[in-house]
Design a protein around this motif. Structure first.
Motif, PDB file in Angstrom:
ATOM      1  N   ARG A  54       0.652  -1.312  -0.083  1.00 24.22           N
ATOM      2  CA  ARG A  54      -0.189  -0.116   0.106  1.00 24.22           C
ATOM      3  C   ARG A  54       0.915   1.201  -0.042  1.00 24.22           C
ATOM      4  NH1 ARG A  54      -2.476   0.964   4.612  1.00 24.22           N
ATOM      5  NH2 ARG A  54      -3.873   2.365   3.706  1.00 24.22           N
ATOM      6  N   ARG A  55       1.921   1.251   0.699  1.00 20.53           N
ATOM      7  CA  ARG A  55       2.978   2.441   0.912  1.00 20.53           C
ATOM      8  C   ARG A  55       3.928   2.509  -0.101  1.00 20.53           C
ATOM      9  NH1 ARG A  55       1.258   4.709   5.919  1.00 20.53           N
ATOM     10  NH2 ARG A  55      -0.274   3.674   6.837  1.00 20.53           N
ATOM     11  N   GLY A  56       3.978   1.774  -1.147  1.00 21.44           N
ATOM     12  CA  GLY A  56       4.745   1.950  -2.256  1.00 21.44           C
ATOM     13  C   GLY A  56       6.159   1.052  -2.127  1.00 21.44           C
ATOM     14  N   ILE A  57       6.340   0.277  -1.306  1.00 26.98           N
ATOM     15  CA  ILE A  57       7.571  -0.598  -1.432  1.00 26.98           C
ATOM     16  C   ILE A  57       7.672  -1.338  -2.278  1.00 26.98           C
ATOM     17  CG2 ILE A  57       9.367  -1.884   0.210  1.00 26.98           C
ATOM     18  CD1 ILE A  57       8.758   1.075   1.062  1.00 26.98           C
ATOM     19  N   ASP A  58       8.700  -1.656  -3.235  1.00 20.19           N
ATOM     20  CA  ASP A  58       8.797  -2.344  -4.243  1.00 20.19           C
ATOM     21  C   ASP A  58       9.395  -3.794  -3.882  1.00 20.19           C
ATOM     22  OD1 ASP A  58       8.187  -0.381  -6.346  1.00 20.19           O
ATOM     23  OD2 ASP A  58       9.892   0.733  -5.592  1.00 20.19           O
ATOM     24  N   ILE A  59      10.378  -3.912  -3.003  1.00 18.52           N
ATOM     25  CA  ILE A  59      10.923  -5.134  -3.003  1.00 18.52           C
ATOM     26  C   ILE A  59      10.586  -5.680  -1.491  1.00 18.52           C
ATOM     27  CG2 ILE A  59      13.099  -6.648  -2.508  1.00 18.52           C
ATOM     28  CD1 ILE A  59      14.636  -4.373  -4.209  1.00 18.52           C
ATOM     29  N   ILE A  60       9.533  -6.680  -1.543  1.00 18.87           N
ATOM     30  CA  ILE A  60       8.670  -6.919  -0.182  1.00 18.87           C
ATOM     31  C   ILE A  60       9.639  -7.695   0.706  1.00 18.87           C
ATOM     32  CG2 ILE A  60       6.543  -7.690   0.489  1.00 18.87           C
ATOM     33  CD1 ILE A  60       6.239  -5.288  -0.722  1.00 18.87           C
ATOM     34  N   SER A  61       9.672  -7.693   1.933  1.00 23.95           N
ATOM     35  CA  SER A  61      10.046  -8.499   3.087  1.00 23.95           C
ATOM     36  C   SER A  61       8.959  -8.799   4.002  1.00 23.95           C
ATOM     37  CB  SER A  61      11.243  -7.887   3.796  1.00 23.95           C
ATOM     38  OG  SER A  61      10.658  -6.979   4.919  1.00 23.95           O
ATOM     39  N   ALA A 316      11.583  -2.125  14.405  1.00 28.36           N
ATOM     40  CA  ALA A 316      10.825  -2.835  15.134  1.00 28.36           C
ATOM     41  C   ALA A 316      10.713  -2.134  16.466  1.00 28.36           C
ATOM     42  CB  ALA A 316      11.646  -4.208  15.695  1.00 28.36           C
ATOM     43  N   PRO A 317      11.435  -1.370  17.087  1.00 31.01           N
ATOM     44  CA  PRO A 317      11.149  -0.431  18.299  1.00 31.01           C
ATOM     45  C   PRO A 317      10.218   0.638  18.009  1.00 31.01           C
ATOM     46  CG  PRO A 317      13.579  -0.695  17.770  1.00 31.01           C
ATOM     47  CD  PRO A 317      12.973  -1.072  16.545  1.00 31.01           C
ATOM     48  N   PHE A 318       9.775   0.830  16.980  1.00 29.30           N
ATOM     49  CA  PHE A 318       9.099   2.134  16.611  1.00 29.30           C
ATOM     50  C   PHE A 318       7.382   1.675  16.997  1.00 29.30           C
ATOM     51  CE2 PHE A 318      11.733   4.447  13.380  1.00 29.30           C
ATOM     52  CZ  PHE A 318      12.342   5.318  14.358  1.00 29.30           C
ATOM     53  N   PRO A 319       6.582   2.895  17.277  1.00 29.01           N
ATOM     54  CA  PRO A 319       5.269   2.783  17.373  1.00 29.01           C
ATOM     55  C   PRO A 319       5.039   2.301  15.969  1.00 29.01           C
ATOM     56  CG  PRO A 319       5.587   4.565  18.497  1.00 29.01           C
ATOM     57  CD  PRO A 319       7.079   4.178  17.584  1.00 29.01           C
ATOM     58  N   ARG A 320       3.841   1.303  15.813  1.00 23.00           N
ATOM     59  CA  ARG A 320       3.458   0.780  14.474  1.00 23.00           C
ATOM     60  C   ARG A 320       3.080   2.195  13.377  1.00 23.00           C
ATOM     61  NH1 ARG A 320      -0.828  -4.020  13.713  1.00 23.00           N
ATOM     62  NH2 ARG A 320       0.217  -4.969  11.758  1.00 23.00           N
ATOM     63  N   ASP A 321       2.380   2.960  13.808  1.00 25.82           N
ATOM     64  CA  ASP A 321       1.954   4.189  12.928  1.00 25.82           C
ATOM     65  C   ASP A 321       3.265   4.888  12.408  1.00 25.82           C
ATOM     66  OD1 ASP A 321       2.395   5.164  15.458  1.00 25.82           O
ATOM     67  OD2 ASP A 321       0.936   6.807  15.274  1.00 25.82           O
ATOM     68  N   VAL A 322       4.123   5.219  13.486  1.00 23.44           N
ATOM     69  CA  VAL A 322       5.420   5.854  12.957  1.00 23.44           C
ATOM     70  C   VAL A 322       6.227   4.966  11.774  1.00 23.44           C
ATOM     71  CG1 VAL A 322       7.650   6.586  13.619  1.00 23.44           C
ATOM     72  CG2 VAL A 322       5.567   6.923  15.145  1.00 23.44           C
ATOM     73  N   ALA A 323       6.391   3.841  12.056  1.00 16.58           N
ATOM     74  CA  ALA A 323       7.011   2.974  11.056  1.00 16.58           C
ATOM     75  C   ALA A 323       6.182   2.987   9.808  1.00 16.58           C
ATOM     76  CB  ALA A 323       7.079   1.522  11.471  1.00 16.58           C
ATOM     77  N   LEU A 324       5.056   2.709   9.860  1.00 16.87           N
ATOM     78  CA  LEU A 324       4.551   2.680   8.504  1.00 16.87           C
ATOM     79  C   LEU A 324       4.394   4.249   7.846  1.00 16.87           C
ATOM     80  CD1 LEU A 324       1.220   0.651   9.371  1.00 16.87           C
ATOM     81  CD2 LEU A 324       3.212  -0.095   8.460  1.00 16.87           C
ATOM     82  N   ALA A 325       4.258   5.395   8.488  1.00 14.88           N
ATOM     83  CA  ALA A 325       4.485   6.517   7.886  1.00 14.88           C
ATOM     84  C   ALA A 325       5.710   6.825   7.507  1.00 14.88           C
ATOM     85  CB  ALA A 325       4.105   7.710   8.910  1.00 14.88           C
ATOM     86  N   LYS A 326       6.931   6.326   7.916  1.00 12.54           N
ATOM     87  CA  LYS A 326       8.288   6.425   7.388  1.00 12.54           C
ATOM     88  C   LYS A 326       8.320   5.531   6.231  1.00 12.54           C
ATOM     89  CE  LYS A 326      10.996   7.441  11.441  1.00 12.54           C
ATOM     90  NZ  LYS A 326      11.790   8.458  10.983  1.00 12.54           N
ATOM     91  N   LEU A 327       7.742   4.445   6.117  1.00 12.04           N
ATOM     92  CA  LEU A 327       7.380   3.612   4.818  1.00 12.04           C
ATOM     93  C   LEU A 327       7.018   4.599   3.639  1.00 12.04           C
ATOM     94  CD1 LEU A 327       6.208   0.058   5.682  1.00 12.04           C
ATOM     95  CD2 LEU A 327       8.589   0.849   5.352  1.00 12.04           C
ATOM     96  N   SER A 328       5.921   5.239   3.863  1.00 16.20           N
ATOM     97  CA  SER A 328       5.329   6.147   2.934  1.00 16.20           C
ATOM     98  C   SER A 328       6.162   7.109   2.454  1.00 16.20           C
ATOM     99  CB  SER A 328       3.933   6.869   3.504  1.00 16.20           C
ATOM    100  OG  SER A 328       3.175   5.690   3.758  1.00 16.20           O
ATOM    101  N   ALA A 329       7.005   7.814   3.721  1.00 13.81           N
ATOM    102  CA  ALA A 329       8.017   8.820   3.159  1.00 13.81           C
ATOM    103  C   ALA A 329       8.865   8.258   2.285  1.00 13.81           C
ATOM    104  CB  ALA A 329       8.782   9.368   4.476  1.00 13.81           C
ATOM    105  N   LEU A 330       9.681   7.187   2.597  1.00 14.79           N
ATOM    106  CA  LEU A 330      10.622   6.452   1.902  1.00 14.79           C
ATOM    107  C   LEU A 330      10.175   6.336   0.303  1.00 14.79           C
ATOM    108  CD1 LEU A 330      13.501   4.891   1.420  1.00 14.79           C
ATOM    109  CD2 LEU A 330      12.255   2.847   2.042  1.00 14.79           C
ATOM    110  N   SER A 331       8.913   5.877   0.128  1.00 16.60           N
ATOM    111  CA  SER A 331       8.404   5.809  -1.268  1.00 16.60           C
ATOM    112  C   SER A 331       8.339   7.204  -2.056  1.00 16.60           C
ATOM    113  CB  SER A 331       7.362   4.745  -1.274  1.00 16.60           C
ATOM    114  OG  SER A 331       6.269   5.210  -0.817  1.00 16.60           O
ATOM    115  N   ALA A 332       7.675   7.874  -1.302  1.00 19.20           N
ATOM    116  CA  ALA A 332       7.413   9.146  -1.941  1.00 19.20           C
ATOM    117  C   ALA A 332       8.680   9.936  -2.134  1.00 19.20           C
ATOM    118  CB  ALA A 332       6.411  10.114  -0.765  1.00 19.20           C
ATOM    119  N   GLY A 333       9.659   9.944  -1.318  1.00 22.54           N
ATOM    120  CA  GLY A 333      11.046  10.457  -1.735  1.00 22.54           C
ATOM    121  C   GLY A 333      11.638   9.981  -2.979  1.00 22.54           C
ATOM    122  N   ALA A 334      11.423   8.586  -2.957  1.00 16.32           N
ATOM    123  CA  ALA A 334      11.988   7.974  -4.158  1.00 16.32           C
ATOM    124  C   ALA A 334      11.403   8.412  -5.283  1.00 16.32           C
ATOM    125  CB  ALA A 334      11.899   6.369  -4.019  1.00 16.32           C
ATOM    126  N   ALA A 335       9.912   8.578  -5.210  1.00 15.54           N
ATOM    127  CA  ALA A 335       9.147   8.942  -6.509  1.00 15.54           C
ATOM    128  C   ALA A 335       9.544  10.369  -6.866  1.00 15.54           C
ATOM    129  CB  ALA A 335       7.863   8.880  -6.141  1.00 15.54           C
TER     130      ALA A 335
END
Length: 346
Positions: A54-61, A316-335
């Motif tokens: 959903r958040r635009g990560i291309d290589i999935i783990s 792993a140590p982050f609150p879940r919402d923070v980690a997921l928002a950072k995923l979105s930021a990563l894909s948005a910056g790459a875009a």
């Protein structure tokens, strides 16, 4: 489909759901057991894949949803290791921990993560990545009461890791990452046998191989250590020339909000580079432009077609919402940067 230009990937861990283990806590015990635990791990993996997609990560783990610890979860499946009578050791030369002890010849009696990887393969059509601990980091996360030689034990682990990696590849894994934070500490051993042992772990693989070398999770012990390192963290200058000459395909490093001089990336020219553009020691959410600027600066030292935007380390140590928002930021910056590069080429 995976973006062919600037494909995004996370290094490793994502926070686990609160019903599976304690949140914002590294290496927390499972809240479930037996069949409910097995089902819970698969549900957590489903959620991790969904959020990455959903958040635009291309290589999935798998987000390391099936593991408590990035090293010992693998080790606990090996014979020759005693988890009942733990010993206290100094890990990475900076913090004490109670760890299992090697008491006999280490052997892998059965696959460790292969069934989990097969399940991950069913959840997405995108490329998938699996992470394993590197041989040197495994050695540094144990007490050796049998081999009497860190190098000898590392070679044993390298052969075991190679068995696991080949079966992961057969299960459909496209990218196999080996985590070696110990490479930023034990420089003489890296040169003497560390890189060679890592190459042994990768021997014969057709899957893309990654060496991930960072300064660790954003925990107090690591942050306190970083505070002693001065204004320039030049540790990569020790390992990168060796890795540039190695058979490893991709080098993963910490960059964003670190004191790592970006010019060290030049030392692995020709390799693919997983560049950490998301800080894992700070809960502030990066803007797309901040991510793009970190990646943009790296282009002086790595060709765009070899750059993989990533996180500095696991989240792993982050609150879940923070980690997921950072995923979105990563894909948005790459875009942002991807669009710039495409426009510049027209």
């Amino acid at each position: 489909m995976t973006n062919s230009l600037l494909p995004t990937s996370i290094v490793g861990s994502l926070p686990k759901p609160s019903w599976l283990s304690e949140t914002e806590t590294l290496w927390s015990p499972w809240k479930l057991e037996g069949a409910p635990l097995a089902e819970g791990k698969q549900d957590a993996m489903r959620a991790a894949v969904l959020e990455q997609t959903r958040r635009g990560i291309d290589i999935i783990s798998d987000g390391e949803q099936t593991r408590q610890h990035f090293v010992t979860t693998f080790i606990e499946h090996l014979s020759g290791v005693d988890f009942e009578n733990k010993q206290t050791v100094l890990i990475r030369d900076r913090y004490e921990a109670s760890v299992p002890s090697v008491v006999g010849a280490v052997e892998r009696k059965a696959p460790v993560f292969v069934e989990d990887a097969k399940f991950l393969r069913t959840l997405t059509d995108r490329q998938i990545k699996w992470t394993l601990p590197g041989p040197m980091t495994m050695v540094d996360t144990l007490h050796d009461g049998y081999y009497g030689s860190r190098e000898k034990l590392a070679w044993e682990f390298a052969a075991i890791l190679n068995q696991e990696a080949k079966e992961l590849e057969a299960a459909g894994v496209d990218v196999i990452q080996f985590d070696e934070p110990a490479f930023n500490v034990f420089f003489d051993e890296v040169a003497d046998w560390g890189v060679a042992a890592l190459e042994r772990a990768c021997e014969g693989l057709k899957a893309e191989t990654v060496a991930h070398i960072c300064f660790g999770y954003g925990i107090k012990a690591n942050n306190d250590w970083k505070a002693t390192l001065g204004t320039q963290w030049r540790h990569y200058e020790k390992s990168f020339p060796l890795l540039q000459r190695s058979s490893i395909d991709t080098i993963s490093l910490e960059s964003h909000h670190s004191n790592v001089p970006l010019e060290v990336v030049e030392l692995v020219r020709g390799k693919r580079v997983m560049l950490g553009a998301i800080d894992v020691a700070n809960q502030q959410i990066e803007t797309s432009e901040e991510v793009a600027e970190t990646l943009r600066k790296a282009l002086e030292y790595v060709d765009a077609d070899k750059l993989i935007p990533s996180t500095n380390c696991g989240m792993a140590p982050f609150p879940r919402d923070v980690a997921l928002a950072k995923l979105s930021a990563l894909s948005a910056g790459a875009a942002v940067l991807r669009e710039e590069l495409v426009c510049a080429s027209v």
